[in-house]
Design an enzyme around this catalytic site. Structure first.
Site, mmCIF file in Angstrom:
data_model
loop_
_atom_site.group_PDB
_atom_site.id
_atom_site.type_symbol
_atom_site.label_atom_id
_atom_site.label_comp_id
_atom_site.label_asym_id
_atom_site.label_seq_id
_atom_site.Cartn_x
_atom_site.Cartn_y
_atom_site.Cartn_z
ATOM 1 N N HIS A 374 0.792 -1.229 0.000
ATOM 2 C CA HIS A 374 0.000 0.000 0.000
ATOM 3 C C HIS A 374 0.825 1.279 0.000
ATOM 4 C CE1 HIS A 374 -4.006 -1.844 0.865
ATOM 5 N NE2 HIS A 374 -3.246 -2.786 1.399
ATOM 6 N N LYS A 568 0.895 14.327 1.740
ATOM 7 C CA LYS A 568 -0.446 14.674 1.268
ATOM 8 C C LYS A 568 -0.599 16.192 1.080
ATOM 9 C CE LYS A 568 -2.430 10.620 3.645
ATOM 10 N NZ LYS A 568 -3.041 9.777 2.595
ATOM 11 N N LYS A 674 -14.563 8.786 -3.279
ATOM 12 C CA LYS A 674 -15.790 9.094 -2.539
ATOM 13 C C LYS A 674 -16.305 10.480 -2.913
ATOM 14 C CE LYS A 674 -13.856 6.102 0.965
ATOM 15 N NZ LYS A 674 -12.997 6.021 2.174
HETATM 16 I I1 GPV Z 1 1.320 1.428 4.265
HETATM 17 N N1 GPV Z 1 -2.189 3.502 3.504
HETATM 18 C C1 GPV Z 1 -2.668 3.786 4.765
HETATM 19 O O1 GPV Z 1 -3.759 4.318 4.912
HETATM 20 N N2 GPV Z 1 -1.935 3.459 5.851
HETATM 21 C C2 GPV Z 1 -0.759 2.816 5.754
HETATM 22 O O2 GPV Z 1 -0.118 2.534 6.767
HETATM 23 C C3 GPV Z 1 -0.330 2.491 4.453
HETATM 24 C C4 GPV Z 1 -1.021 2.858 3.354
HETATM 25 C C5 GPV Z 1 -3.026 3.874 2.353
HETATM 26 C C6 GPV Z 1 -2.318 4.605 1.233
HETATM 27 O O3 GPV Z 1 -1.613 5.704 1.755
HETATM 28 C C7 GPV Z 1 -3.385 5.085 0.260
HETATM 29 O O4 GPV Z 1 -2.810 5.700 -0.848
HETATM 30 C C8 GPV Z 1 -4.230 3.907 -0.194
HETATM 31 O O5 GPV Z 1 -5.332 4.355 -0.943
HETATM 32 C C9 GPV Z 1 -4.739 3.114 0.996
HETATM 33 O O6 GPV Z 1 -3.678 2.736 1.845
HETATM 34 C C10 GPV Z 1 -5.467 1.866 0.585
HETATM 35 O O7 GPV Z 1 -4.721 1.129 -0.330
#
Ligand code: GPV
Length: 838
Positions: A374, A568, A674
């Site tokens: 991710h 971000k 969303k």
């Molecule tokens: I690694 N993401 C998150 O929310 N927490 C984490 O620890 C990690 C990844 C997120 C990514 O930042 C997003 O871009 C993505 O959409 C999301 O995981 C789901 O895949």
């Protein structure tokens, strides 16, 4: 069957399905019976919380029938099951969503209305089960919804944290973290299942012995252990009678703590075990995209992974005696590296407890586990110090060591003498256990979460692995569930869409493409505008109640809600607000459409720059919102305690969606989808899933700006970006950046935002100046914002674009994502659950 007070609602449900009439009377009777039996109260003297509990119990009764029926089908048909293993499930509230998925929301709402009860107020009584941080945890929740809706057998496996994500309070503009005791009133949608508890062992040492046949045995000795006790939560599929389970594990001390039965040594141990159990599941680590290598975190990981695998194997063995069949019946999807100790734990059980050979165990394991990545952010890659790992999990460590030994041999065979390959790919290196490497070596599938992200994995971050195992790599672009984020979050738009194109979108989001036919219709545009306005009024009311700020629903609602993280770039957003403010002050009559900049974000408790950014947003809000001279043209709102429940209100009300991460850094993003679903226009970089949204909706309906991921990556590799040049060449930007440290927004302490200033221009030791290219992208961001200003004035054009966003959102349903996981990775069959005759 069932307890007397709960029986009638099932009858209603069956009745409803037979002749489509819903007996409000019987429903109210059920609720009032529940109030009587649970609290000795009547509807009139019950509190809202008690009403919430009574209504939930009534709903749960309907769910129970379907849950039992589903589990019966699973027992009988023995289908292959996916175990979605995740440290986080950011479920959001259950009551409203369950009613939506039971297709009973409206009826229940009306029934409650008749006794003077507002369903929204009842829903507001439910705490958000916030067992997750952000996108990764919410994705897991959307996946659970889609799995059940598509009829695929699935278990979510996670942890029942006593304290999930903290509650955020803003005090004097600063974030304060308050523990969220979400279980304090009892949670109606969970079921304790003590009959499925398992022991999980930590520490001690490994004793080797040889049996009479000369076989080696390994036994963990002198360990501490806890009892893992699962709580199941029902996951209701949409209108299909399928109810899957989320199993989240609680820890209990293994032996009831008793003074007499322990001698001195045992006493200490008993205290330790008691403490271990208490601490283990106490709290969710509130870090997003960042790990800190804390021992307790590794304990949490092993705890829920071991318990989940034990339960999965016990289920398997009810039907099968040969473990070689396991890959046909179970797949473990590892949600990022957090549960990847599953690889070694499964090997341990197969080898030590099931007495399989290493090769057989490896063959089974590598056909059962799959890994989703991710992020490419280095600080999110889990690497455990061998010292901790070995001390905590002595036998599991031996297994990791053996997996590593064999893999390093494989590397040496393929790349003789290439120590660099070993350094980068070995599982054990530099005194660390590299979890991602183990996941890739063992997993039969490795996927990224958006096209761009997967390409970056293949070509950059995981290139060496891709070269060695190209067949493992695949992409699964994320998605979101339209049941929660449209049907529940935005009933006005949902009903309108249903009127225009039918209700099919609820289970097939691509049906919304039929809205294209209405994009140019003045009537449809007007209807959409009225719905958007009503949702903005709803949000304005929320903001007034929770923040005490008046916002103008006729201004542009420009929203950035997501975790606070430097990549971000909330900082870029607020710098741009400061820039706009300067311009309006300099030229009060300039062409400017009133805008409300809305932020919502939690910062990890120890993340200094993130917390300072929250303070900055609030300080800017203080100055701007109280400056009468700008005539209310500009407002800034920081919504306290951003969470799933208020997110639903926020998405529905947004005009502009801020998706402004530094290109290459946001693996996918899901908030972006969303917003799109709710008819907001995106201002964003070519990052994550924004790229695919752009492909779907086109350049006319989205505002793209900034450097490409290739540009960013090449600057990173060449170390040739100098933000000072940008600063020197852009006077307006320079003025804004200087305002961070000249007291404009911190009259009492000019140094308050020095760290933020330094992060852009004066890197401190070990840092890189403007690591996320905020200054580099600023001008093109401001230009894109200017385009939004101009475009919004053309009401018809804007509304058309909004409708086209909705019409092109189909791809981003998590139903599509899950179907791809099923087709390419999991290979599951659908089950059908028939309630006739129940
Ligand atoms: I690694 N993401 C998150 O929310 N927490 C984490 O620890 C990690 C990844 C997120 C990514 O930042 C997003 O871009 C993505 O959409 C999301 O995981 C789901 O895949």
């Amino acid at each position: 069957r069932g307890s007397i007070n709960l029986l009638p609602f099932s009858a209603i449900r069956r009745n409803m399905m037979r002749d489509n009439t819903f007996s409000k009377k019987v429903f109210i009777k059920t609720v009032s019976d529940n109030l009587k039996n649970k609290y000795r109260k009547t509807i009139d003297d019950a509190t809202q919380q008690e009403l919430y509990q009574a209504v939930s119990e009534a709903v749960k009764d309907v769910i129970m029938d379907e849950w039992i029926a589903t589990q019966r089908v699973m027992d009988k048909d023995d289908p292959k099951v996916v175990y979605y293993m995740s440290m986080e499930f950011l479920m959001g509230r259950a009551l409203g969503n369950n009613l939506i998925n039971l297709s009973a929301y409206k009826e229940v709402k009306e029934a409650l209305n008749e006794i003077g009860v507002d369903i929204n107020a009842i829903e507001d009584q439910e705490p958000d089960p916030a067992l997750g941080n952000g996108g990764l945890g919410r994705l897991a929740a959307c996946f659970m919804d889609s799995l059940a809706t598509l009829g695929y057998p699935a278990y979510g496996c996670g942890i029942r944290y006593r304290y999930g994500m903290f509650k955020q309070q803003i005090s004097d503009g600063f974030q304060i973290e308050v523990p969220d005791n979400w279980l304090k009133d009892g949670y109606p949608f969970e079921l304790r299942r003590p009959e499925y508890c398992y022991e999980v062992k930590f520490g001690g040492y490994v004793q080797e012995s040889t049996d009479e046949n000369g076989e080696l045995h390994f036994e963990q000795k002198d360990y501490q252990s806890v009892l893992a006790v699962p709580y199941d939560m029902p996951i209701v599929g949409y209108d299909n009678n399928v109810v899957n389970s989320l199993m989240i594990w609680d820890a209990e001390p293994k032996n009831g703590f008793s003074l007499e039965s322990f001698d001195q040594g045992d006493y200490d141990k008993a205290v330790e075990q008691e403490n271990l159990a208490r601490n283990l599941v106490e709290v969710l680590y509130p870090n997003d995209n960042h790990v800190k290598g804390k021992e307790l975190r590794l304990k949490q990981q092993y705890f829920f992974v071991s318990a989940s695998i034990q339960r999965a194997l016990a289920r398997f063995k009810k039907h099968h005696s040969d473990l070689k069949d396991l890959p046909n019946k179970a797949v473990f999807q590892m949600n990022d590296t957090h549960p990847t100790v599953a690889v070694a734990e499964l090997m341990r059980i197969l080898v030590d407890e099931e007495h399989l050979s290493w090769d057989d165990a490896w063959d089974i394991t590598t056909r059962c586990v799959a890994y989703t990545n991710h992020t490419i952010m280095a600080e999110a890659l889990e690497k455990w110090p061998i010292e901790i790992f070995q001390r905590l999990l002595p036998r599991v460590y031996q297994i990791v060591d053996e997996i590593n030994r064999r893999f390093v041999m494989q590397i040496n065979e393929r790349y003789p003498g290439n120590e660099d390959k070993v350094r980068k790919m070995a599982i054990l290196y530099d005194g660390q256990v590299k979890m991602a490497n183990m996941a890739i070596v063992a997993g039969y599938s490795v996927n990224g979460v958006a096209k761009l992200h997967t390409e970056i994995l293949k070509n950059q971050e995981l290139h060496d692995f891709y070269e060695m195992f190209p067949e493992k790599f695949n992409n699964k672009t994320n998605g979101i569930t339209q049941r929660r984020f449209l049907a529940h979050a935005n009933p006005l738009l949902a009903d309108w869409a249903t009127k225009k194109v039918g209700a099919g979108w609820i289970t097939d989001l691509t049906m919304l493409s039929k809205l294209k036919a209405y994009a140019d219709s003045p009537v449809a545009q007007q209807e959409f505008a009225e719905i958007k306005r009503a949702n903005k009024v709803r949000l304005a009311k929320y903001i007034k109640e929770h923040n005490g700020i008046d916002v103008n629903p006729d201004s542009i609602f420009d929203v950035q809600v997501k975790r606070l993280h430097e990549y971000k770039r909330q900082l870029m957003n607020i710098l741009h607000v400061m820039y706009l403010y300067n311009k309006i002050k300099e030229n009060p009559s300039m062409d400017f459409y009133p805008r409300t900049f809305i932020f919502g974000a939690k910062a990890a408790a120890g993340y200094r720059n993130a917390k300072k950014t929250i303070k900055l947003i609030n300080s800017v809000a203080d100055v701007i919102n109280n400056d009468a001279s700008i005539d209310g043209k500009l407002k800034v709102v920081f919504i306290e305690d951003y969470k799933v429940s208020n997110a639903e209100i926020i998405f529905a009300a947004a005009d502009v969606s801020e998706q402004i991460s530094t290109a290459s850094k946001e693996a996918s993003g899901t908030g972006n989808m969303k917003f799109m679903l709710n008819g907001a226009l995106t201002i964003g970089t070519m990052d994550g899933a924004n790229v695919e949204m752009f492909d779907e909706v086109g350049a006319d309906n989205m505002f793209i700006f900034g450097m490409s991921s290739d540009e960013v990556i090449s600057h990173e590799n060449r170390h040739d970006y100098n933000p000072v040049d940008v600063y020197n060449n852009d006077a307006e930007l320079r003025k804004v950046v200087n305002q961070l440290v000249d007291g404009t927004y911190s009259p009492n302490d000019h140094e308050l935002f020095r760290e933020l200033y330094n992060s852009l221009l004066n890197p401190q030791q070990g840092q890189v100046a403007d690591r996320y290219f905020i200054l580099a992208d600023f001008r093109s961001y401001a230009n894109a914002q200017q385009k939004i200003n101009d475009y919004y004035k053309n009401k018809s054009a804007w509304r058309k674009s909004a409708l086209l966003n909705i019409a092109h959102v189909g791809k981003f349903s998590s139903d599509r994502t899950i179907q791809e996981y099923v087709d390419d990775i999991w290979h599951l069959d659908r089950i059908t659950v028939n309630m006739a005759g129940v």
